[in-house]
Each structure stands twice: as C-alpha cells, then as structure tokens.
Design a protein around this motif. Sequence first.
Motif, mmCIF file in Angstrom:
data_model
loop_
_atom_site.group_PDB
_atom_site.id
_atom_site.type_symbol
_atom_site.label_atom_id
_atom_site.label_comp_id
_atom_site.label_asym_id
_atom_site.label_seq_id
_atom_site.Cartn_x
_atom_site.Cartn_y
_atom_site.Cartn_z
ATOM 1 N N ALA A 87 1.055 7.378 -0.767
ATOM 2 C CA ALA A 87 1.360 8.461 -1.701
ATOM 3 C C ALA A 87 1.986 7.852 -2.951
ATOM 4 N N PRO A 88 1.822 8.500 -4.118
ATOM 5 C CA PRO A 88 2.305 7.905 -5.370
ATOM 6 C C PRO A 88 3.804 7.632 -5.410
ATOM 7 N N THR A 89 4.575 8.279 -4.553
ATOM 8 C CA THR A 89 6.027 8.095 -4.560
ATOM 9 C C THR A 89 6.477 6.915 -3.697
ATOM 10 N N MET A 90 5.557 6.239 -3.013
ATOM 11 C CA MET A 90 5.905 5.139 -2.118
ATOM 12 C C MET A 90 5.875 3.800 -2.844
ATOM 13 N N THR A 91 6.645 2.845 -2.339
ATOM 14 C CA THR A 91 6.601 1.487 -2.890
ATOM 15 C C THR A 91 5.356 0.769 -2.389
ATOM 16 N N VAL A 92 4.965 -0.281 -3.094
ATOM 17 C CA VAL A 92 3.778 -1.027 -2.677
ATOM 18 C C VAL A 92 3.996 -1.688 -1.321
ATOM 19 N N ASP A 93 5.217 -2.097 -1.020
ATOM 20 C CA ASP A 93 5.485 -2.688 0.294
ATOM 21 C C ASP A 93 5.270 -1.670 1.403
ATOM 22 N N GLU A 94 5.720 -0.438 1.190
ATOM 23 C CA GLU A 94 5.476 0.620 2.172
ATOM 24 C C GLU A 94 3.977 0.877 2.319
ATOM 25 N N ARG A 95 3.286 0.886 1.217
ATOM 26 C CA ARG A 95 1.886 1.285 1.218
ATOM 27 C C ARG A 95 0.983 0.275 1.922
ATOM 28 N N VAL A 96 1.299 -1.006 1.853
ATOM 29 C CA VAL A 96 0.415 -2.038 2.404
ATOM 30 C C VAL A 96 0.655 -2.294 3.888
ATOM 31 N N ARG A 97 1.767 -1.831 4.438
ATOM 32 C CA ARG A 97 2.135 -2.220 5.800
ATOM 33 C C ARG A 97 1.116 -1.844 6.885
ATOM 34 N N PRO A 98 0.558 -0.637 6.888
ATOM 35 C CA PRO A 98 -0.421 -0.340 7.946
ATOM 36 C C PRO A 98 -1.615 -1.296 7.948
ATOM 37 N N ALA A 99 -2.140 -1.596 6.766
ATOM 38 C CA ALA A 99 -3.270 -2.526 6.703
ATOM 39 C C ALA A 99 -2.856 -3.930 7.126
ATOM 40 N N ALA A 100 -1.632 -4.339 6.786
ATOM 41 C CA ALA A 100 -1.152 -5.662 7.186
ATOM 42 C C ALA A 100 -1.002 -5.763 8.699
ATOM 43 N N VAL A 101 -0.609 -4.668 9.337
ATOM 44 C CA VAL A 101 -0.412 -4.665 10.790
ATOM 45 C C VAL A 101 -1.734 -4.599 11.538
ATOM 46 N N TYR A 102 -2.642 -3.712 11.116
ATOM 47 C CA TYR A 102 -3.837 -3.437 11.905
ATOM 48 C C TYR A 102 -5.071 -4.204 11.445
ATOM 49 N N LYS A 103 -5.025 -4.787 10.248
ATOM 50 C CA LYS A 103 -6.111 -5.648 9.752
ATOM 51 C C LYS A 103 -7.487 -4.974 9.845
ATOM 52 N N PRO A 104 -7.671 -3.838 9.167
ATOM 53 C CA PRO A 104 -8.940 -3.111 9.250
ATOM 54 C C PRO A 104 -10.061 -3.850 8.540
ATOM 55 N N GLU A 105 -11.267 -3.354 8.728
ATOM 56 C CA GLU A 105 -12.411 -3.921 8.010
ATOM 57 C C GLU A 105 -12.285 -3.685 6.513
ATOM 58 N N VAL A 106 -11.765 -2.518 6.137
ATOM 59 C CA VAL A 106 -11.639 -2.149 4.728
ATOM 60 C C VAL A 106 -10.263 -1.530 4.509
ATOM 61 N N ALA A 107 -9.679 -1.797 3.352
ATOM 62 C CA ALA A 107 -8.466 -1.115 2.903
ATOM 63 C C ALA A 107 -8.697 -0.665 1.468
ATOM 64 N N SER A 108 -8.220 0.517 1.139
ATOM 65 C CA SER A 108 -8.342 0.969 -0.252
ATOM 66 C C SER A 108 -7.313 0.241 -1.106
ATOM 67 N N LEU A 109 -7.626 0.102 -2.390
ATOM 68 C CA LEU A 109 -6.704 -0.549 -3.322
ATOM 69 C C LEU A 109 -6.876 0.072 -4.697
ATOM 70 N N ASN A 110 -5.829 0.731 -5.195
ATOM 71 C CA ASN A 110 -5.865 1.336 -6.524
ATOM 72 C C ASN A 110 -5.725 0.244 -7.577
ATOM 73 N N MET A 111 -6.567 0.319 -8.602
ATOM 74 C CA MET A 111 -6.695 -0.789 -9.545
ATOM 75 C C MET A 111 -5.957 -0.590 -10.859
ATOM 76 N N GLY A 112 -4.990 0.334 -10.899
ATOM 77 C CA GLY A 112 -4.197 0.475 -12.106
ATOM 78 C C GLY A 112 -3.208 1.610 -11.997
ATOM 79 N N SER A 113 -2.172 1.543 -12.812
ATOM 80 C CA SER A 113 -1.171 2.614 -12.859
ATOM 81 C C SER A 113 -1.717 3.800 -13.645
ATOM 82 N N MET A 114 -1.188 4.981 -13.332
ATOM 83 C CA MET A 114 -1.674 6.183 -14.013
ATOM 84 C C MET A 114 -0.695 7.326 -13.808
#
Length: 307
Positions: A87-114
């Motif tokens: 969610a936009p109110t979360m820090t990047v460290d919070e946001r990446v943790r699920p993908a870092a733990v579960y190592k999915p085939e794909v993770a979304s990544l927003n490519m700029g601030s807005m």
Amino acid sequence: MSRKVIITCAVTGAIHTPSMSKALPVTPQEIADAAVDAAEAGAAIVHLHARNPKTGQPDQNPEAFAPFLKIIKQRTNAVINLTTGGAPTMTVDERVRPAAVYKPEVASLNMGSMNFGFFGMLNRFKKFEHDWELKHLQNKDIVFRNTFQDIEYVLKTLAETGTRFEFECYDTAHLYNLAYFLEQGLVKPPLFIQTVFGLQGGTGAHPEDVLHMKRTADRLFGDKYVWSVLGAGRNQLPIAAMAAAMGGNIRVGLEDSLWAAPGRMASSNAEQVTLARKIVEGLGLEIATPDEAREMLDLKGGDKLEV
C-alpha cells in the motif's frame, strides 16, 4: 499458430475497501478461492496482496500471505505474483518482505513515485463498515514513494531469489526509469511491463495514452519486453480489448476494478477473467496457459515458491 495472450488476475489489492463490494476477497480462504477460480477461468498469473481478515486493511506481513499461498500452490498451476507495492503508506522494506521470504516466480515492482488519489471513489461510495476505510479514501496527501534508491533496494533484495518482475509503469517517465535500470544491468529481458491507465495521479485512459505508452516502450525496449495493460475502474475491459488487438496481454481483477459492465459490479474475479477471455478469443487469439506464460516470461517454475 494463434498468438497467446497472458491474462493476469489481481484478486484483491490495497485500493478498494470491503464496504465497496461483497465480492472483494478479504480472508485468506477468500483470497485463495478467488485466485483458484480465476486460474480455472483462464488466468495464467495471479497477482496477490494480503489483508487483515477482520478489518480488510492491507497487510504486508509475510505471515499474512502464508495461509493462502499454500492453498493456491496446492490447488492450481498458476504463476504466483506477489506485490512489492503493498500500500502507498508502507515503507519499501515492509513492501518487499513477502517476496523476499517466499521467493515467488514474479513480484510486482512500481517504477516511479507518484501522487496517488482514491478520493474520487467517494462520489459513488458513501457508507463504510470500518473506520479506516473513509480515512483511507479521503486522504489527498498520498505520495507513493518509489525512488531510484527504493527500486534498486527491491531489485538487489530479490536478486538471488530467481524472482522476475511485473514492472508497473503508471507514466512514460516510469518506462524511462526502467530503461535506466536495464542499462545498469540490474534487470534483464524479457521485461514484463504492465502499463497502468486511469488511476488518479497516473496517466489517463484515453486510447492516445495507450498508444503513447506502447510507442515509448517499443522505442526504449524493442523486442526485449512483453507488454501488458491494466485499466482502472470502468476502463478495464475497453483497454484490455485495445491492447489485445495491438499485440498485448491483459490484467484484470478486483484490485483494479469492481465492475463487470456499466452499472453492474462484478460478482467475482473469475467473472472478469471470463470477460477478458471472451475478448481474446473473439479476436481469434488464444489465452496462454501458466506454463506457456512461464516460457514467454522466462520464469523459474512454480516449484521454486518457498511456502
């Protein structure tokens, strides 16, 4: 051979709130069932967020993902895509943790601030069950932070996992940001680029906006990318149809739109996938299976998900 079109289904997200639609999945079981039903309807990829099962608030704790990930992995072959947008109110460290733990085939990544605005939905939705919903929607002071440092942090955090990315681009500047990371060698083709249209704060949903994003991506990336589109709200299916006819792939789901037709809310994620599939097949094209999507995107395989 007919061209294959990847349908992604984003089943719950962090924008819409539970009071808006009874179809919006909130509990782990609801999210799992929605993802499996979407896959059975034709989605090759399921894009996943987690929510607090009591309040419906976005929840980016890895523990919130485990219950539905286990079910989805057991019941379907669909490609699992975990959000790093959260969610936009979360820090990047919070946001990446699920993908870092579960190592999915794909993770979304927003490519700029807005700037990010949900307040337009208050023109339609007036009554809310939970206190957080109205506060969430009224906020006109949201900047969704995705700096170069943030993006590099996500890329480097997941570099050794074999996870590839759904690069979410809300404006042409985000395409240029992605080109920078390609030049730096921090991302590699094929780039799965999700161009996003019609969200308050991002690019519009006019056909010229779609054409401009596609032309820019073609110029920057040539044959090094796989193109997909996401149309927000009522724009979902018209933009899906336009992109499919232009050689693109499609993302639908209740994260992005609650609607199935003008004035009619979708009964499920699977209904939206079915409507997208009709568009694809009506154009004489075929939907990609999960394994065909894996081949198109050069993914590591569903057995590599650590759950």
